[in-house]
Design a protein around this motif. Structure first.
Motif, mmCIF file in Angstrom:
data_model
loop_
_atom_site.group_PDB
_atom_site.id
_atom_site.type_symbol
_atom_site.label_atom_id
_atom_site.label_comp_id
_atom_site.label_asym_id
_atom_site.label_seq_id
_atom_site.Cartn_x
_atom_site.Cartn_y
_atom_site.Cartn_z
ATOM 1 N N ASP A 6 -0.867 -43.468 4.987
ATOM 2 C CA ASP A 6 -1.215 -42.351 5.573
ATOM 3 C C ASP A 6 -0.829 -42.022 6.929
ATOM 4 O O ASP A 6 -0.781 -43.199 7.584
ATOM 5 N N CYS A 57 -7.040 -53.911 8.897
ATOM 6 C CA CYS A 57 -6.271 -52.665 8.857
ATOM 7 C C CYS A 57 -5.313 -52.951 9.871
ATOM 8 O O CYS A 57 -5.494 -53.325 11.126
ATOM 9 N N VAL A 60 -0.669 -45.928 9.140
ATOM 10 C CA VAL A 60 -1.592 -46.916 8.377
ATOM 11 C C VAL A 60 -0.443 -47.739 7.591
ATOM 12 O O VAL A 60 0.291 -47.478 6.779
ATOM 13 N N SER A 66 -7.313 -49.860 5.533
ATOM 14 C CA SER A 66 -7.468 -48.537 5.527
ATOM 15 C C SER A 66 -8.710 -48.420 6.810
ATOM 16 O O SER A 66 -9.398 -49.409 7.039
ATOM 17 N N GLY A 116 -5.533 -44.540 4.367
ATOM 18 C CA GLY A 116 -5.127 -45.804 3.788
ATOM 19 C C GLY A 116 -3.630 -45.975 4.074
ATOM 20 O O GLY A 116 -2.954 -45.073 4.520
ATOM 21 N N GLU A 117 -3.149 -47.132 3.448
ATOM 22 C CA GLU A 117 -1.827 -47.462 3.465
ATOM 23 C C GLU A 117 -0.945 -46.244 3.160
ATOM 24 O O GLU A 117 -1.056 -45.586 2.251
#
Length: 89
Positions: free
Chosen positions: A43, A63, A27, A31, A40-41
């Motif tokens: 991950d 996203c 990512v 998210s 999320g960012e």
């Protein structure tokens, strides 16, 4: 392997699917929730043939993800299967 850069709008989702190989997703922005966890960012997610999921982007914003797909996606819906054939997923 295919390595698509995905940009999906807020509240939008991908069709429910599994895989014939491995899908690795990073990512970059925003998210999504795929029913197993919220990513999320920063991950990283790994899915394979044992995982049936439907990524849904959170309502707060779009996203952007980088995915590496070894093998093919296997969609539940016949419409999604047809579309995936057209775009080569």
């Amino acid at each position: 392997a295919n390595v698509p850069l995905l940009r999906i709008g807020a509240g939008k989702c991908l069709p429910q699917h599994t895989h014939t190989g491995t899908e690795l997703t990073q990512v970059l922005h925003g998210s999504f929730d795929d029913g197993r966890a919220v990513f999320g960012e920063g991950d990283f997610d790994e899915a394979d043939a044992e995982i049936l999921h439907q990524p849904v982007v959170q309502a707060q914003g779009e996203c952007i993800c980088l995915a590496a797909v070894d093998g093919r996606l296997v969609f539940d819906s016949w419409v999604a299967r047809l579309a995936s054939t057209v775009v080569g997923l």
